[in-house]
Design a protein around this motif. Structure first.
Motif, PDB file in Angstrom:
ATOM      1  N   TYR A  11      14.278  -4.583  -1.744  1.00  0.00           N
ATOM      2  CA  TYR A  11      13.668  -5.890  -1.479  1.00  0.00           C
ATOM      3  C   TYR A  11      13.955  -6.806  -2.664  1.00  0.00           C
ATOM      4  O   TYR A  11      14.292  -6.355  -3.766  1.00  0.00           O
ATOM      5  CB  TYR A  11      12.155  -5.750  -1.272  1.00  0.00           C
ATOM      6  N   ARG A  12      13.804  -8.107  -2.427  1.00  0.00           N
ATOM      7  CA  ARG A  12      13.990  -9.074  -3.508  1.00  0.00           C
ATOM      8  C   ARG A  12      12.882 -10.115  -3.435  1.00  0.00           C
ATOM      9  O   ARG A  12      12.330 -10.400  -2.370  1.00  0.00           O
ATOM     10  CB  ARG A  12      15.354  -9.732  -3.435  1.00  0.00           C
ATOM     11  N   ALA A  13      12.590 -10.688  -4.623  1.00  0.00           N
ATOM     12  CA  ALA A  13      11.566 -11.723  -4.701  1.00  0.00           C
ATOM     13  C   ALA A  13      11.954 -12.703  -5.800  1.00  0.00           C
ATOM     14  O   ALA A  13      12.543 -12.316  -6.822  1.00  0.00           O
ATOM     15  CB  ALA A  13      10.199 -11.110  -4.986  1.00  0.00           C
ATOM     16  N   GLU A  14      11.649 -13.983  -5.579  1.00  0.00           N
ATOM     17  CA  GLU A  14      11.971 -15.013  -6.554  1.00  0.00           C
ATOM     18  C   GLU A  14      11.090 -14.867  -7.796  1.00  0.00           C
ATOM     19  O   GLU A  14       9.894 -14.556  -7.700  1.00  0.00           O
ATOM     20  CB  GLU A  14      11.754 -16.397  -5.946  1.00  0.00           C
ATOM     21  N   LEU A  15      11.697 -15.128  -8.958  1.00  0.00           N
ATOM     22  CA  LEU A  15      10.964 -15.142 -10.230  1.00  0.00           C
ATOM     23  C   LEU A  15      10.782 -16.584 -10.665  1.00  0.00           C
ATOM     24  O   LEU A  15      11.752 -17.300 -10.929  1.00  0.00           O
ATOM     25  CB  LEU A  15      11.725 -14.367 -11.308  1.00  0.00           C
ATOM     26  N   ALA A  16       9.553 -17.031 -10.729  1.00  0.00           N
ATOM     27  CA  ALA A  16       9.259 -18.405 -11.125  1.00  0.00           C
ATOM     28  C   ALA A  16       9.274 -18.525 -12.647  1.00  0.00           C
ATOM     29  O   ALA A  16       9.063 -17.542 -13.369  1.00  0.00           O
ATOM     30  CB  ALA A  16       7.902 -18.823 -10.570  1.00  0.00           C
ATOM     31  N   VAL A  27       5.781 -13.912  -9.406  1.00  0.00           N
ATOM     32  CA  VAL A  27       6.791 -13.350  -8.517  1.00  0.00           C
ATOM     33  C   VAL A  27       6.492 -13.795  -7.088  1.00  0.00           C
ATOM     34  O   VAL A  27       5.361 -13.718  -6.609  1.00  0.00           O
ATOM     35  CB  VAL A  27       6.807 -11.814  -8.595  1.00  0.00           C
ATOM     36  N   GLY A  28       7.545 -14.266  -6.427  1.00  0.00           N
ATOM     37  CA  GLY A  28       7.368 -14.768  -5.077  1.00  0.00           C
ATOM     38  C   GLY A  28       7.197 -13.676  -4.043  1.00  0.00           C
ATOM     39  O   GLY A  28       7.086 -12.487  -4.352  1.00  0.00           O
ATOM     40  N   LYS A  29       7.215 -14.095  -2.764  1.00  0.00           N
ATOM     41  CA  LYS A  29       7.014 -13.174  -1.660  1.00  0.00           C
ATOM     42  C   LYS A  29       8.257 -12.320  -1.452  1.00  0.00           C
ATOM     43  O   LYS A  29       9.368 -12.831  -1.347  1.00  0.00           O
ATOM     44  CB  LYS A  29       6.711 -13.949  -0.386  1.00  0.00           C
ATOM     45  N   PRO A  30       8.101 -10.991  -1.391  1.00  0.00           N
ATOM     46  CA  PRO A  30       9.261 -10.108  -1.204  1.00  0.00           C
ATOM     47  C   PRO A  30       9.881 -10.262   0.180  1.00  0.00           C
ATOM     48  O   PRO A  30       9.193 -10.517   1.170  1.00  0.00           O
ATOM     49  CB  PRO A  30       8.671  -8.709  -1.379  1.00  0.00           C
ATOM     50  N   THR A  78       0.829  -1.210   0.000  1.00  0.00           N
ATOM     51  CA  THR A  78       0.000   0.000   0.000  1.00  0.00           C
ATOM     52  C   THR A  78       0.857   1.250   0.000  1.00  0.00           C
ATOM     53  O   THR A  78       0.334   2.360  -0.066  1.00  0.00           O
ATOM     54  CB  THR A  78      -0.917   0.020   1.233  1.00  0.00           C
ATOM     55  N   GLN A  79       2.172   1.070   0.099  1.00  0.00           N
ATOM     56  CA  GLN A  79       3.094   2.193   0.064  1.00  0.00           C
ATOM     57  C   GLN A  79       3.665   2.337  -1.364  1.00  0.00           C
ATOM     58  O   GLN A  79       2.974   2.074  -2.326  1.00  0.00           O
ATOM     59  CB  GLN A  79       4.205   1.976   1.098  1.00  0.00           C
ATOM     60  N   THR A  80       4.938   2.681  -1.446  1.00  0.00           N
ATOM     61  CA  THR A  80       5.584   2.899  -2.737  1.00  0.00           C
ATOM     62  C   THR A  80       6.447   1.706  -3.109  1.00  0.00           C
ATOM     63  O   THR A  80       7.264   1.245  -2.305  1.00  0.00           O
ATOM     64  CB  THR A  80       6.453   4.161  -2.690  1.00  0.00           C
ATOM     65  N   ASP A  81       6.285   1.217  -4.338  1.00  0.00           N
ATOM     66  CA  ASP A  81       7.104   0.122  -4.872  1.00  0.00           C
ATOM     67  C   ASP A  81       7.467   0.485  -6.311  1.00  0.00           C
ATOM     68  O   ASP A  81       6.576   0.793  -7.117  1.00  0.00           O
ATOM     69  CB  ASP A  81       6.330  -1.193  -4.849  1.00  0.00           C
ATOM     70  N   TYR A  82       8.750   0.442  -6.604  1.00  0.00           N
ATOM     71  CA  TYR A  82       9.165   0.854  -7.956  1.00  0.00           C
ATOM     72  C   TYR A  82      10.611   0.445  -8.213  1.00  0.00           C
ATOM     73  O   TYR A  82      11.321  -0.029  -7.320  1.00  0.00           O
ATOM     74  CB  TYR A  82       9.027   2.366  -8.130  1.00  0.00           C
ATOM     75  N   GLY A  83      11.062   0.676  -9.452  1.00  0.00           N
ATOM     76  CA  GLY A  83      12.477   0.603  -9.795  1.00  0.00           C
ATOM     77  C   GLY A  83      13.095  -0.762  -9.679  1.00  0.00           C
ATOM     78  O   GLY A  83      14.022  -0.973  -8.903  1.00  0.00           O
ATOM     79  N   SER A  84      12.625  -1.734 -10.419  1.00  0.00           N
ATOM     80  CA  SER A  84      13.102  -3.105 -10.291  1.00  0.00           C
ATOM     81  C   SER A  84      14.314  -3.411 -11.154  1.00  0.00           C
ATOM     82  O   SER A  84      14.650  -2.681 -12.082  1.00  0.00           O
ATOM     83  CB  SER A  84      11.965  -4.077 -10.628  1.00  0.00           C
ATOM     84  N   ALA A  85      14.989  -4.531 -10.817  1.00  0.00           N
ATOM     85  CA  ALA A  85      16.174  -4.989 -11.544  1.00  0.00           C
ATOM     86  C   ALA A  85      16.240  -6.510 -11.467  1.00  0.00           C
ATOM     87  O   ALA A  85      15.737  -7.124 -10.513  1.00  0.00           O
ATOM     88  CB  ALA A  85      17.443  -4.376 -10.958  1.00  0.00           C
ATOM     89  N   PHE A  86      16.869  -7.124 -12.483  1.00  0.00           N
ATOM     90  CA  PHE A  86      17.044  -8.572 -12.499  1.00  0.00           C
ATOM     91  C   PHE A  86      18.344  -8.949 -11.798  1.00  0.00           C
ATOM     92  O   PHE A  86      19.384  -8.317 -11.998  1.00  0.00           O
ATOM     93  CB  PHE A  86      17.093  -9.103 -13.936  1.00  0.00           C
ATOM     94  N   LEU A  87      18.291  -9.981 -10.962  1.00  0.00           N
ATOM     95  CA  LEU A  87      19.481 -10.572 -10.358  1.00  0.00           C
ATOM     96  C   LEU A  87      19.282 -12.084 -10.382  1.00  0.00           C
ATOM     97  O   LEU A  87      18.564 -12.650  -9.554  1.00  0.00           O
ATOM     98  CB  LEU A  87      19.676 -10.081  -8.918  1.00  0.00           C
ATOM     99  N   ASP A  88      19.913 -12.724 -11.365  1.00  0.00           N
ATOM    100  CA  ASP A  88      19.698 -14.162 -11.579  1.00  0.00           C
ATOM    101  C   ASP A  88      18.197 -14.427 -11.722  1.00  0.00           C
ATOM    102  O   ASP A  88      17.567 -13.859 -12.590  1.00  0.00           O
ATOM    103  CB  ASP A  88      20.305 -14.967 -10.422  1.00  0.00           C
ATOM    104  N   ASN A  89      17.658 -15.258 -10.851  1.00  0.00           N
ATOM    105  CA  ASN A  89      16.225 -15.574 -10.919  1.00  0.00           C
ATOM    106  C   ASN A  89      15.430 -14.771  -9.896  1.00  0.00           C
ATOM    107  O   ASN A  89      14.383 -15.206  -9.418  1.00  0.00           O
ATOM    108  CB  ASN A  89      16.000 -17.067 -10.692  1.00  0.00           C
TER     109      ASN A  89
END
Length: 646
Positions: A197-202, A207-210, A157-168
């Motif tokens: 934050y990071r989350a798994e990419l299936a 996208v998994g739980k951050p 419900t706050q701010t989430d932005y600016g993502s990047a790939f790191l492996d999976n």
């Protein structure tokens, strides 16, 4: 959107960074034209030129006639004459002249001409990004509908932005669980910040739980927009001016943004250092790596910035040393904000900007980076990625064509949200270069005309033949220089330069062709047939001028070609002076013209002549009617009417 306002603690987004026609011989036995005769315009020009008369347009046409047929040795003669008469020619003539000089072994001179050619075209700036472009919405619409988008499933419900790939994994910035409250109007305080934050990419794209990124990277201030090397051992990221427990401010006591680097050693992120081109007095943010990882791209408002924030690149030398940051220039940057760069594996530069015509707020744009460091036309990626609000931080996997972007569009979970997408069709900027080939005299469409498309260096790209309606069409690139050469039997070959529009759509080029084999008969005015200017007598004068002599040589050439032709010379004046004076003046002019022709070898029995004074004006300029000098000149003319051909 908070991240694009100027505020002390809000994050990068808060710092204004977000944020060959040959001469046709007459076939006298042709039954279709049994009662007509023809004039070969080029043959006539050459006869006149070989008598020593000099005329710039004549030399251009003669040179072109041979050049377009590949007869460069013949063409160089006339281009020599052209440049001797006037060195200031269009770039196309410089190029042709150089090529013909090489054909006769004059390489040194050819190099000089080529240098002049390049200087001319390099100083000719044609690319204004968008000036008086009234159809930008139409152009964006052409680029739209290429993505399937969904909410990423990791937003708070706050701010989430600016993502990047790191492996999976997907690494992104979020204001969740940081103790700050995002107000509806986004009035942030120094207690509100974002961490990574990071989350798994299936494999199926979910996208998994951050979970929080490493504590060593996250601080009590803002972290955002990371980028990682392919081996996962180095990361660059954005943070407020805070390192080693010390917070620094600019002269106005603001804590700005800086770029930092960290190493992955023994399973931990460590060795955090700030990059050497940072400053306490300006912000640097949103790092992106080139596909070969030899350059770092970023946004900044450092001195030399063209707008509120620009995109820059800097060479990565290794050993924690970097080159000097270079502004990407006006091909990318505007007076507005350019920010959030991303470089795909295919060397596509994606970025956000509010300085270009778009759908609202920050829009995502893309430009292909060339090997020489230049950029192709910048294009809006279209809807649904772009919308009425801010859309930014676009990243894409070039293999799967899947990716993520951020937006504060309506219907989101929080203030700024991350969306995932699948690109269903790649963006290409294509123009349809089309037009109609017509007869310049009657505007009738010309079928079966050969249309040749050439590139900027006059290399043939494609060829087409006009349809019954005189039309042609080519598929070409946007914002690129071409030449359209048209060849039609019995017409003069014509070549037109064209620069296609910057955005997808149509570029139309109509080509009027002038008849080169021109029919003549009793009643024909040779002045019109031979394109003789209707003015070649000075005011109140009846003397044959040098220019008049050049034009009259065309009449002689035709009369020598057809020994039985008889001509009536008709002279006209403007309305100034009295009617009697003008009648006398026109009679003197007609007589002077006939005497010149007779002196040049035309039998006097083939000539008649008369002055008409001001009795046959071609416009409104009668007595006491206000007219310009140009309008009066139109009435000072001579006609050469064929009265007999037997």
């Amino acid at each position: 959107m908070k991240i694009k306002n100027i505020a002390v603690a809000a994050f990068l987004l808060l710092s204004a960074l977000e944020g060959n026609a040959q001469v046709q011989k007459q076939n006298k036995a042709d039954k279709e034209y049994a009662h007509l005769a023809y004039i070969d315009a080029i043959d006539t020009y050459e006869k006149v030129a070989n008598k020593g008369y000099k005329n710039e347009e004549m030399f251009q046409r003669l040179g072109n006639a041979y050049y377009f047929n590949g007869e460069l040795v013949k063409a160089v003669k006339w281009y020599n004459e052209l440049f001797e008469m006037n060195k200031e020619q269009e770039p196309e003539y410089l190029y042709r002249y150089a090529q013909t000089l090489k054909a006769v072994g004059e390489y040194a001179k050819a190099d000089e001409i080529l240098k002049a050619f390049h200087n001319k075209i390099n100083s000719d700036k044609r690319g204004i990004l968008f000036e008086n472009n009234k159809n930008y919405l139409e152009q964006i619409n052409v680029n739209s509908g290429r993505f399937e988008i969904k909410e990423a499933g990791i937003n708070s419900t706050q701010t989430d932005y600016g993502s990047a790939f790191l492996d999976n994994k997907l690494v992104f910035a979020s204001a969740r669980d940081t103790g700050g409250i995002a107000k509806k109007k986004f009035k942030w305080t120094n207690k509100s910040f974002t961490n990574l934050y990071r989350a798994e990419l299936a494999p199926d794209g979910t996208v998994g739980k951050p979970e929080r990124f490493e504590k060593k990277i996250n601080s009590k201030f803002n972290e955002s927009t990371p980028v990682f090397t392919k081996d996962g051992k180095t990361m660059y990221f954005t943070r407020n001016n805070f390192l080693g427990g010390k917070r620094k401010r600019d002269d106005q006591r603001n804590t700005l943004l800086k770029l930092y680097k960290a190493d992955f050693v023994n399973g931990k992120w460590t060795n955090i250092i700030e990059l050497p081109f940072n400053s306490d007095q300006y912000s640097t943010a949103h790092p992106a790596l080139s596909s070969d990882e030899k350059k770092l791209f970023f946004a900044s408002d450092m001195p030399g910035t063209l707008g509120q924030s620009d995109l820059y690149s800097v060479t990565i030398n290794g050993d924690n040393t970097f080159g000097k940051p270079e502004n990407l220039g006006s091909a990318i940057n505007t007076e507005g904000r350019e920010t959030f760069p991303f470089i795909s594996a295919e060397n596509e530069l994606y970025f956000a900007s509010d300085g270009r015509p778009g759908l609202g707020g920050l829009d995502v744009y893309v430009s292909q980076m060339n090997s020489d460091g230049t950029f192709t036309t910048v294009q809006n990626v279209g809807a649904p990625v772009n919308g009425k609000q801010d859309d930014f931080a676009f990243i894409i996997d070039s293999k799967t064509r899947n990716g993520f972007f951020s937006s504060n569009r309506e219907g989101g979970v929080g203030n700024d949200d991350i969306y995932k997408f699948a690109e269903t069709r790649k963006l290409t900027c294509e123009q349809t270069l089309s037009g109609t080939i017509v007869d310049s005299e009657n505007n009738a469409p010309l079928d079966n005309a050969k249309v040749v498309l050439l590139d900027e260096e006059f290399k043939t790209i494609n060829e087409a033949t006009t349809n019954a309606d005189g039309t042609y069409s080519f598929k070409v690139d946007c914002n690129k220089k071409y030449h359209v050469r048209t060849i039609k039997e019995n017409y003069e070959t014509k070549e037109i330069p064209v620069t296609t529009k910057e955005t997808a759509g149509k570029t139309e080029v109509a080509v009027p062709l002038e008849k080169r084999i021109k029919p003549i008969d009793v009643g024909t005015d040779l002045a019109k047939t031979l394109n003789i200017p209707i003015i070649y007598f000075d005011l109140d004068k009846s003397t044959i001028t040098k220019q008049a002599a050049f034009e009259l040589e065309k009449i002689i050439a035709v009369m020598q070609q057809y020994p039985k032709i008889k001509i009536d010379v008709r002279s006209h004046t403007d309305s100034r002076q009295t009617a009697k004076y003008n009648l006398d003046l026109s009679n003197r002019r007609a007589k002077s013209t006939m005497q010149w022709l007779i002196k040049s070898g035309i039998n006097k029995n083939r000539l008649t002549g008369k002055g008409y004074g001001e009795s046959q004006l071609v416009n409104k300029c009668a007595d006491n009617v206000p007219c310009t000098e140009a309008e009066h000149q139109l009435n000072r003319r001579s006609e050469f009417i064929i009265v007999s051909m037997e």
